[in-house]
Design a protein around this motif. Sequence first.
Motif, short mmCIF file in Angstrom:
data_model
loop_
_atom_site.label_atom_id
_atom_site.label_comp_id
_atom_site.label_asym_id
_atom_site.label_seq_id
_atom_site.Cartn_x
_atom_site.Cartn_y
_atom_site.Cartn_z
N ASP B 319 0.82 -1.22 0.00
CA ASP B 319 0.00 0.00 0.00
C ASP B 319 0.85 1.27 0.00
N SER B 320 2.14 1.11 -0.22
CA SER B 320 2.99 2.31 -0.28
C SER B 320 4.22 1.99 -1.12
N HIS B 321 4.86 3.06 -1.59
CA HIS B 321 6.09 2.89 -2.35
C HIS B 321 7.12 2.14 -1.50
N GLU B 322 7.17 2.48 -0.19
CA GLU B 322 8.15 1.86 0.70
C GLU B 322 7.90 0.35 0.79
N GLN B 323 6.61 -0.01 0.90
CA GLN B 323 6.31 -1.43 1.04
C GLN B 323 6.67 -2.19 -0.25
N LYS B 324 6.42 -1.55 -1.38
CA LYS B 324 6.83 -2.17 -2.65
C LYS B 324 8.34 -2.37 -2.67
N GLN B 325 9.05 -1.33 -2.28
CA GLN B 325 10.51 -1.41 -2.25
C GLN B 325 10.97 -2.56 -1.36
N MET B 326 10.32 -2.69 -0.19
CA MET B 326 10.70 -3.72 0.77
C MET B 326 10.46 -5.10 0.16
N LEU B 327 9.29 -5.30 -0.47
CA LEU B 327 8.98 -6.60 -1.04
C LEU B 327 9.95 -6.94 -2.18
N TRP B 328 10.25 -5.93 -3.00
CA TRP B 328 11.19 -6.19 -4.09
C TRP B 328 12.59 -6.47 -3.57
N ALA B 329 12.97 -5.75 -2.51
CA ALA B 329 14.30 -5.99 -1.92
C ALA B 329 14.38 -7.44 -1.44
N LEU B 330 13.32 -7.90 -0.80
CA LEU B 330 13.31 -9.30 -0.32
C LEU B 330 13.53 -10.25 -1.49
N ARG B 331 12.83 -10.00 -2.59
CA ARG B 331 12.98 -10.89 -3.74
C ARG B 331 14.39 -10.78 -4.35
N ARG B 332 14.85 -9.55 -4.52
CA ARG B 332 16.12 -9.36 -5.23
C ARG B 332 17.32 -9.85 -4.42
N LYS B 333 17.18 -9.89 -3.11
CA LYS B 333 18.32 -10.24 -2.26
C LYS B 333 18.41 -11.74 -1.96
N VAL B 334 17.47 -12.52 -2.49
CA VAL B 334 17.49 -13.95 -2.18
C VAL B 334 18.84 -14.57 -2.55
N GLY B 335 19.31 -14.25 -3.77
CA GLY B 335 20.57 -14.84 -4.22
C GLY B 335 21.71 -14.56 -3.26
N GLU B 336 21.87 -13.28 -2.93
CA GLU B 336 22.95 -12.90 -2.00
C GLU B 336 22.75 -13.56 -0.64
N ALA B 337 21.49 -13.63 -0.21
CA ALA B 337 21.20 -14.23 1.12
C ALA B 337 21.65 -15.68 1.14
N VAL B 338 21.31 -16.41 0.10
CA VAL B 338 21.70 -17.82 0.03
C VAL B 338 23.22 -17.93 0.02
N LYS B 339 23.84 -17.08 -0.79
CA LYS B 339 25.30 -17.09 -0.92
C LYS B 339 25.96 -16.88 0.46
N SER B 340 25.40 -15.92 1.22
CA SER B 340 26.01 -15.57 2.51
C SER B 340 25.80 -16.70 3.52
N ASN B 341 24.87 -17.58 3.16
CA ASN B 341 24.40 -18.57 4.13
C ASN B 341 25.20 -19.86 4.06
N SER B 342 25.70 -20.16 2.85
CA SER B 342 26.36 -21.46 2.66
C SER B 342 27.07 -21.47 1.31
N VAL B 343 28.04 -22.36 1.18
CA VAL B 343 28.57 -22.66 -0.14
C VAL B 343 27.40 -23.20 -0.96
N TYR B 344 27.30 -22.80 -2.20
CA TYR B 344 26.15 -23.24 -2.98
C TYR B 344 26.49 -23.25 -4.46
N LYS B 345 25.63 -23.91 -5.22
CA LYS B 345 25.66 -23.84 -6.68
C LYS B 345 24.28 -23.38 -7.13
N GLU B 346 24.27 -22.47 -8.14
CA GLU B 346 22.97 -22.02 -8.62
C GLU B 346 22.71 -22.53 -10.02
N GLU B 347 21.59 -23.21 -10.18
CA GLU B 347 21.14 -23.63 -11.52
C GLU B 347 20.03 -22.69 -11.96
#
Lengths: 468, 468
Positions: B319-347
């Motif tokens: 319901d706000s620009h900020e909330q949109k930004q927050m939701l998109w940040a969550l989506r966009r940061k998944v890759g980095e989050a996983v990376k920071s979490n463990s050694v991984y391979k991405e397919e």
Amino acid sequence: MAFRKITPQDISQFSNMLGDRYVLTDAEQLERCSHDETEDLRHMPEVVLQPGTVEEVSAVMRYCNDRLIPVTPRGAGTGLSGGALPVLGGVVLDMKRFKKILKVDKENFQVTTEPGVITQELQEVLKSQGLFYPPDPASKGSCFIGGNVSENSGGPRAVKYGVVKDYVLNIEMVLPNGDVIWTGANVLKNATGYNLTQLVVGSEGTLGVITKIVLRLIPAVTHDLLMLVPFYSATDACKAVNDIFLAGYTPSALEFMERDALEWSMRYIQSAGIDLPPEIQAHLLIEVDGNRLEQLFEDMEAISAIMQRYKTGEILFADSHEQKQMLWALRRKVGEAVKSNSVYKEEDTVVPRALLPRLLETVKRVGQEYGFHSVCYGHAGDGNLHVNIIKANMSDEDWQNKLPQAIRVLFREVVAMGGTLSGEHGIGFVQKSYMDIAFNDIQLGIMKKIKDVFDPKGILNPAKIFVN
Amino acid sequence: MAFRKITPQDISQFSNMLGDRYVLTDAEQLERCSHDETEDLRHMPEVVLQPGTVEEVSAVMRYCNDRLIPVTPRGAGTGLSGGALPVLGGVVLDMKRFKKILKVDKENFQVTTEPGVITQELQEVLKSQGLFYPPDPASKGSCFIGGNVSENSGGPRAVKYGVVKDYVLNIEMVLPNGDVIWTGANVLKNATGYNLTQLVVGSEGTLGVITKIVLRLIPAVTHDLLMLVPFYSATDACKAVNDIFLAGYTPSALEFMERDALEWSMRYIQSAGIDLPPEIQAHLLIEVDGNRLEQLFEDMEAISAIMQRYKTGEILFADSHEQKQMLWALRRKVGEAVKSNSVYKEEDTVVPRALLPRLLETVKRVGQEYGFHSVCYGHAGDGNLHVNIIKANMSDEDWQNKLPQAIRVLFREVVAMGGTLSGEHGIGFVQKSYMDIAFNDIQLGIMKKIKDVFDPKGILNPAKIFVN
């Protein structure tokens, strides 16, 4: 490469591969396959083969490749650059038996089809299932989808929906040596190796023989509105085109027709057609489409307001399906009308859209300098102007020798504008001598080497695209 | 091809070409250019060169081509398939100085840019002029447009607007021998010779060094709405995706996230984020955009009604620009989050969209068989699922030897579904050993010969895409 003439023994071998009835040497069939819709050109094949399966295409290709027999694939023969002309004789590979729509995958918005399906029939089958394949060349009622893929055809809807290349996901093709490959995968996004699919689209039957095509589809659109806008000045009509986009509107068609184009077309289809006052110099045919009718009316209002910035006659809003059909028929028949009217050459110039007025002025200026009359029309929304050069009372001498110089001058100016030789008709046989204007030796060298990768012996659709 | 090591004399020659300050051999710079965002891979270059003009790129390429010195072009180093890794040492050609937007042609809805411009910055400059370049990879805040073109990148908006290849009109590139060519023309429709532009897009820096890019643009869109839909079943979430398209809606983003993906991302960016009840197994992030807000609300209502066919939690409408930004940040940061979490391979698996539920089940089944845990998320609307395989407590032995077998099994099933290895990340270095699953020797042979056409000595970005 010294090609070999076809012998009686070759004919009997072809009969073993395909069956006698699909190996045609009678005068009527040879004549039929000696021309497409390009000017009045005729080039006789030595035999017409009609394979019915990919295995048969493969057998024919391997046989001809081993024996240096030239092979020219043929769709419906509606091409405008001579791509289907067997200019070195040999085999015409008539693909008309590949006419099955193999799979409509509604779940995935995809269709797998053979290349010999008539484009409009494919579109109607898909539409009946709520699916939409937009590219609609003027010849859609008779051209084959395989030919459309080979030429990367466009049509009026390209301005909103893109051209054929934007819908092809994957292609099954037979290489000159008989090998069969798929070029990609049936997916919407693909970053796996080089994009062979996009290399084959628009390669004019010079890299392989297309035997299956996978197209992506979109949901069918429910409504469209059409209007015809008469202009006192052809240049104004071209200027008005860009104003529409700058205002944020993307019509589903935005077609330009010079007065002559419309007049000749009306005469040709003997349509009562439309009122054409003497002061009108050009028309824009503008269509919008979508699923919300009220919105389309708003768009049409906004667009017609934009048109009022120029000196226009009374705008005709098509108020029935029949009237829409009539207006589209007028547009689609221009090419045939011109053809029936005089010997002509058709150029397929394309420039960045905003330069359309300059392109039109350039065409007319070069025409005056070199003494040719032209009838211009086409896909204004894409900056794609068809220039029909009329022989009229130009001498054969000038037609043969002076006109090509004029066309070179025109193409040089087109390329200087950031444009190029063909937007949708291809280079084929009749434009290849101008390729040096669009590309230097390095670019042409790369293209020819790519041709060699697929067709090292050069047997497939020889003497096309490149001068040598 | 036996490559040569770089000598002090080469270094002084490079200094003559570029100036000392752009010839980097210090440990810090070599280290910076020894990796991209692909797993934890490190490959040291011998020198990092930072040319500033096409002439300098040409001089470097000619020099290295003559002396068999391998050259690896580098953008922002955000790649996920190792395309920028100098796996054979030699030169890293760091393109960061090519950071000018050369021409915004508003009249023609085109932009000409150098490759070193950050994608998001390009988008913002264009947006400020009412122009829209849609492709938005997760790394858009740091990646270069040149890298996007090299990988044919996608991003969330691809589902409605297409990928990078759908916007590239023309490319200036330096060939390995130093020659400079343009690949096409600045036009919306082009049927003039082979489509070199589309061949170069997605070729991962193996055919030439991109120095200028001409992109087509569309009018900026004024409104968007975003919702997050929680599902009790990840398979249901995948099924719901196709229902949206079958109902005739095309969202501007349709992203899938497994529970872990969202959870890890929330932890990573320490976002208060969103409420995540234990029974929720996956989410769909759905955006619609357009110029008529009331209509977008209608679309969102219709789409959320479709979601109700499944067992979902409470749908969150941003319901706000900020909330949109927050939701998109969550989506966009998944890759980095996983990376920071463990050694991984991405397919980067991709299948025909309707097969997404089967793809997800296949990933989990293979994971169970081979004992790996995966976190899945991605561009569900395109059938493009990112599979992050977590090392966690898998033994190094299994990680090295057993996992590649598991990935082969997974890719075989993906290809059997009509899918392929990579939707948007490319093959680069880490996926090349699986290319034989997607392509046979004939297809690979054609691709390698095309590579030879552009790079006969194989000095440009060697050991990428193909095993040999």
